[in-house]
Scaffold this motif. Structure first.
Motif, PDB file in Angstrom:
ATOM      1  N   PHE A 196       0.756  -1.096  -0.016  1.00 34.30           N
ATOM      2  CA  PHE A 196       0.055  -0.147   0.044  1.00 34.30           C
ATOM      3  C   PHE A 196       0.902   1.313   0.042  1.00 34.30           C
ATOM      4  O   PHE A 196       0.309   2.431  -0.462  1.00 34.30           O
ATOM      5  CB  PHE A 196      -0.878  -0.068   1.174  1.00 34.30           C
ATOM      6  CG  PHE A 196      -0.236   0.151   2.549  1.00 34.30           C
ATOM      7  CD1 PHE A 196       0.004   1.491   3.090  1.00 34.30           C
ATOM      8  CD2 PHE A 196       0.179  -0.994   3.281  1.00 34.30           C
ATOM      9  CE1 PHE A 196       0.643   1.774   4.186  1.00 34.30           C
ATOM     10  CE2 PHE A 196       0.954  -0.741   4.361  1.00 34.30           C
ATOM     11  CZ  PHE A 196       1.181   0.473   4.914  1.00 34.30           C
ATOM     12  N   ASP A 197       2.053   1.261   0.351  1.00 33.62           N
ATOM     13  CA  ASP A 197       2.926   2.383   0.720  1.00 33.62           C
ATOM     14  C   ASP A 197       3.544   2.859  -0.682  1.00 33.62           C
ATOM     15  O   ASP A 197       4.033   3.694  -0.743  1.00 33.62           O
ATOM     16  CB  ASP A 197       3.994   2.077   1.485  1.00 33.62           C
ATOM     17  CG  ASP A 197       4.643   3.571   1.998  1.00 33.62           C
ATOM     18  OD1 ASP A 197       3.785   4.416   2.373  1.00 33.62           O
ATOM     19  OD2 ASP A 197       5.748   3.597   2.201  1.00 33.62           O
ATOM     20  N   TYR A 198       3.283   1.955  -1.709  1.00 32.63           N
ATOM     21  CA  TYR A 198       3.890   2.287  -3.140  1.00 32.63           C
ATOM     22  C   TYR A 198       2.752   2.479  -4.111  1.00 32.63           C
ATOM     23  O   TYR A 198       2.351   1.913  -4.727  1.00 32.63           O
ATOM     24  CB  TYR A 198       4.761   0.974  -3.596  1.00 32.63           C
ATOM     25  CG  TYR A 198       5.574   1.375  -4.914  1.00 32.63           C
ATOM     26  CD1 TYR A 198       5.811   2.859  -5.267  1.00 32.63           C
ATOM     27  CD2 TYR A 198       6.252   0.155  -5.455  1.00 32.63           C
ATOM     28  CE1 TYR A 198       6.684   2.817  -6.366  1.00 32.63           C
ATOM     29  CE2 TYR A 198       6.830   0.435  -6.607  1.00 32.63           C
ATOM     30  CZ  TYR A 198       7.082   1.924  -7.043  1.00 32.63           C
ATOM     31  OH  TYR A 198       8.003   1.933  -8.153  1.00 32.63           O
ATOM     32  N   GLU A 199       2.109   3.947  -3.824  1.00 33.93           N
ATOM     33  CA  GLU A 199       1.068   4.500  -4.748  1.00 33.93           C
ATOM     34  C   GLU A 199       1.493   4.307  -6.102  1.00 33.93           C
ATOM     35  O   GLU A 199       0.478   4.003  -6.854  1.00 33.93           O
ATOM     36  CB  GLU A 199       0.742   5.611  -4.246  1.00 33.93           C
ATOM     37  CG  GLU A 199       0.064   5.672  -2.533  1.00 33.93           C
ATOM     38  CD  GLU A 199       1.124   6.193  -1.976  1.00 33.93           C
ATOM     39  OE1 GLU A 199       2.514   6.022  -2.402  1.00 33.93           O
ATOM     40  OE2 GLU A 199       0.911   6.792  -0.712  1.00 33.93           O
ATOM     41  N   GLU A 200       2.585   4.739  -6.603  1.00 31.50           N
ATOM     42  CA  GLU A 200       2.837   4.746  -8.114  1.00 31.50           C
ATOM     43  C   GLU A 200       2.816   3.497  -8.812  1.00 31.50           C
ATOM     44  O   GLU A 200       2.794   3.421  -9.821  1.00 31.50           O
ATOM     45  CB  GLU A 200       3.968   5.526  -8.140  1.00 31.50           C
ATOM     46  CG  GLU A 200       4.246   6.961  -7.407  1.00 31.50           C
ATOM     47  CD  GLU A 200       4.507   7.072  -6.230  1.00 31.50           C
ATOM     48  OE1 GLU A 200       4.030   8.140  -5.370  1.00 31.50           O
ATOM     49  OE2 GLU A 200       4.869   5.927  -5.405  1.00 31.50           O
ATOM     50  N   ARG A 201       3.464   2.457  -7.970  1.00 29.14           N
ATOM     51  CA  ARG A 201       3.413   0.953  -8.676  1.00 29.14           C
ATOM     52  C   ARG A 201       4.487   0.824  -9.370  1.00 29.14           C
ATOM     53  O   ARG A 201       4.930   1.936  -9.968  1.00 29.14           O
ATOM     54  CB  ARG A 201       1.946   0.563  -9.232  1.00 29.14           C
ATOM     55  CG  ARG A 201       0.902   0.549  -8.033  1.00 29.14           C
ATOM     56  CD  ARG A 201      -0.389   0.502  -8.943  1.00 29.14           C
ATOM     57  NE  ARG A 201      -1.408   0.502  -7.922  1.00 29.14           N
ATOM     58  CZ  ARG A 201      -2.725   0.235  -8.301  1.00 29.14           C
ATOM     59  NH1 ARG A 201      -3.045   0.306  -9.611  1.00 29.14           N
ATOM     60  NH2 ARG A 201      -3.629   0.392  -7.291  1.00 29.14           N
ATOM     61  N   PRO A 202       5.073  -0.390  -9.671  1.00 22.17           N
ATOM     62  CA  PRO A 202       6.286  -0.638 -10.472  1.00 22.17           C
ATOM     63  C   PRO A 202       6.121  -0.180 -11.862  1.00 22.17           C
ATOM     64  O   PRO A 202       4.959  -0.011 -12.324  1.00 22.17           O
ATOM     65  CB  PRO A 202       6.415  -2.034 -10.276  1.00 22.17           C
ATOM     66  CG  PRO A 202       5.429  -2.480  -9.333  1.00 22.17           C
ATOM     67  CD  PRO A 202       4.346  -1.620  -9.043  1.00 22.17           C
ATOM     68  N   GLY A 203       7.182   0.111 -12.565  1.00 20.26           N
ATOM     69  CA  GLY A 203       7.407   0.393 -14.079  1.00 20.26           C
ATOM     70  C   GLY A 203       8.112  -0.490 -14.750  1.00 20.26           C
ATOM     71  O   GLY A 203       8.407  -1.657 -14.029  1.00 20.26           O
ATOM     72  N   THR A 204       8.120  -0.368 -16.069  1.00 22.84           N
ATOM     73  CA  THR A 204       8.767  -1.498 -16.851  1.00 22.84           C
ATOM     74  C   THR A 204       9.581  -0.674 -17.977  1.00 22.84           C
ATOM     75  O   THR A 204       9.246   0.443 -18.327  1.00 22.84           O
ATOM     76  CB  THR A 204       7.713  -2.522 -17.505  1.00 22.84           C
ATOM     77  OG1 THR A 204       8.463  -3.764 -17.968  1.00 22.84           O
ATOM     78  CG2 THR A 204       6.687  -1.743 -18.573  1.00 22.84           C
ATOM     79  N   ASP A 205      10.835  -1.372 -18.322  1.00 21.71           N
ATOM     80  CA  ASP A 205      11.204  -0.681 -19.252  1.00 21.71           C
ATOM     81  C   ASP A 205      10.846  -1.063 -20.700  1.00 21.71           C
ATOM     82  O   ASP A 205      10.975  -2.389 -21.353  1.00 21.71           O
ATOM     83  CB  ASP A 205      12.876  -1.271 -19.302  1.00 21.71           C
ATOM     84  CG  ASP A 205      13.617  -0.759 -17.885  1.00 21.71           C
ATOM     85  OD1 ASP A 205      13.385   0.331 -17.557  1.00 21.71           O
ATOM     86  OD2 ASP A 205      14.336  -1.593 -17.318  1.00 21.71           O
ATOM     87  N   ALA A 206      10.298  -0.120 -21.381  1.00 22.16           N
ATOM     88  CA  ALA A 206       9.592  -0.518 -22.676  1.00 22.16           C
ATOM     89  C   ALA A 206       9.628   0.427 -23.676  1.00 22.16           C
ATOM     90  O   ALA A 206       9.860   1.654 -23.449  1.00 22.16           O
ATOM     91  CB  ALA A 206       8.133  -0.900 -22.243  1.00 22.16           C
TER      92      ALA A 206
END
Length: 389
Positions: free
Chosen positions: A165-175
């Motif tokens: 819950f503390d990572y509101e932005e959520r993961p990204g990916t190299d694309a």
């Protein structure tokens, strides 16, 4: 590359001290959070497990530069100073936190001690070019194809955990991502995700459109070791939100370790006139267990993907939220695995102390047999103070 990452993070931190300085063609925003976590692990007969705690000072910086009307340059990073006996007693915890699942390793631990470490990571770094109906984005970005609020079988590029819950932005990916807006409410896009080999890359397309007051999407392509196809929708029934996603995965190579899978989720949510909010959701995962589904903790699962959103075959979710006062909000959620009887309870309270300053108290309480999905975790309590700028 590591020294360059560290230097860039330091430069962004230095810029953030300019009291939200802005120019016409660039912005810098972010926040500072202090999160205290108390962890009472599941007690295993014959083993003495101490209670654990961490305190995390988390700074996020979001930098955007607009050199032209069509081009945007974005760099966003998170800097976390984590200390506590969990760091001291479980050295592998640092490795878990500092793991970068992208093609480029943009994560660095510049300093550490017996019970603390500093972690810096760039989770957004891309060029965005927009002209007319075309939009092209290159670099580390979030490709959000999910429509549900808890489980997203369509989110094949960067799945996330509800418990984080503390990572509101959520993961990204190299694309590399190309979008073409075919109409006011319709668009087509193609995304290529970098990978070290054929099993690590992905190439998939999606088409969105609106019909009958619903938003629909169809997607398909090559995702890691599998071919995949999916469908999703979002609309309402008599004022209640109604969403769903389904993805089918089929191994590209019959000799690989990959298995065919069907993953589907459906949800409904409704906001009452008094601001009471209710949500229910369900998940089906053909690869999940319908009995005792014990395994890796749902909190510490680096292998999370759209194909493996749960250990159980079926999962049920419910949530209610209500603003007790304009400044004080209460929230309660639960997840149940009906196959093994284990469940999660998540009470949460937030209070706005003043503009851009919020206090939150929450818990993540897991119950069940030791061999069940949620029974091997224990209970966690959190206190967080967040200042946004």
């Amino acid at each position: 590359m590591k020294p360059k990452i560290l230097a860039l993070c330091a430069m962004l931190i230095l810029f953030s001290t300019t009291s939200h300085a802005q120019d016409r063609n660039w912005t810098l925003t972010g926040y500072v959070k202090d999160l205290f976590m108390y962890y009472h692990p599941k007690q295993i007969p014959g083993f003495q497990i101490d209670n654990q705690y961490t305190n995390t000072i988390h700074n996020r910086l979001n930098f955007a530069w607009y050199p032209t009307d069509k081009l945007t340059v974005v760099i966003e990073n998170r800097n976390r100073f984590i200390n506590g006996n969990l760091v001291r007693d479980y050295p592998e915890y640092q490795s878990y936190v500092a793991t970068d699942n992208g093609f480029f390793d943009l994560s660095v631990v510049p300093a550490e001690g017996d019970s603390w470490f500093l972690h810096c990571m760039i989770d957004r770094a891309y060029l965005d070019w927009t002209s007319g109906k075309w939009q092209v984005r290159l670099g580390r970005q979030r490709v959000n194809w999910g429509v549900n609020l808890v489980w997203n079988p369509n989110d094949v590029f960067n799945s996330f955990s509800y418990f984080d819950f503390d990572y509101e932005e959520r993961p990204g990916t190299d694309a590399a991502r190309i979008q073409y807006y075919t109409g006011t409410t319709s668009s087509a896009e193609l995304v290529y995700k970098l990978g070290n080999n054929a099993y690590g890359m992905a190439l998939a397309g999606l088409y969105r459109f609106s019909q009958w007051s619903y938003d629909f999407q169809f997607l398909g392509g090559w995702v890691g070791p599998d071919w995949m196809a999916g469908v999703g929708w979002a609309g309402d029934i008599k004022g209640a939100g109604f969403r769903g996603e389904l993805s089918q995965f089929i191994p590209r190579d019959s000799n690989s370790d990959s298995e065919a899978a069907t993953v589907a989720s459906i949800s409904a949510d409704y906001s009452f006139p008094n601001s009471l909010y209710l949500q229910i959701s369900g998940l089906y995962n053909s690869l999940g267990e319908n009995d005792q589904s014990g395994g890796l903790s749902p909190i510490l699962n680096p292998e999370l993907s759209a194909k493996s959103l749960s250990l159980g075959k079926y999962e049920l979710f419910a949530q209610c939220s209500f603003p007790i006062t304009p400044l004080f909000n209460a929230d309660f959620s639960t997840i149940i695995n009906p196959g093994d009887g284990s469940f999660f309870l998540g009470p949460s309270f937030s209070y706005s102390l003043q503009t851009n300053l919020e206090l939150m108290l929450s818990g993540q309480l897991f119950f069940g047999d030791t061999t069940s999905e949620y029974g091997s975790v224990g209970q966690l309590a959190f206190a967080r103070l967040k200042w946004s700028f």
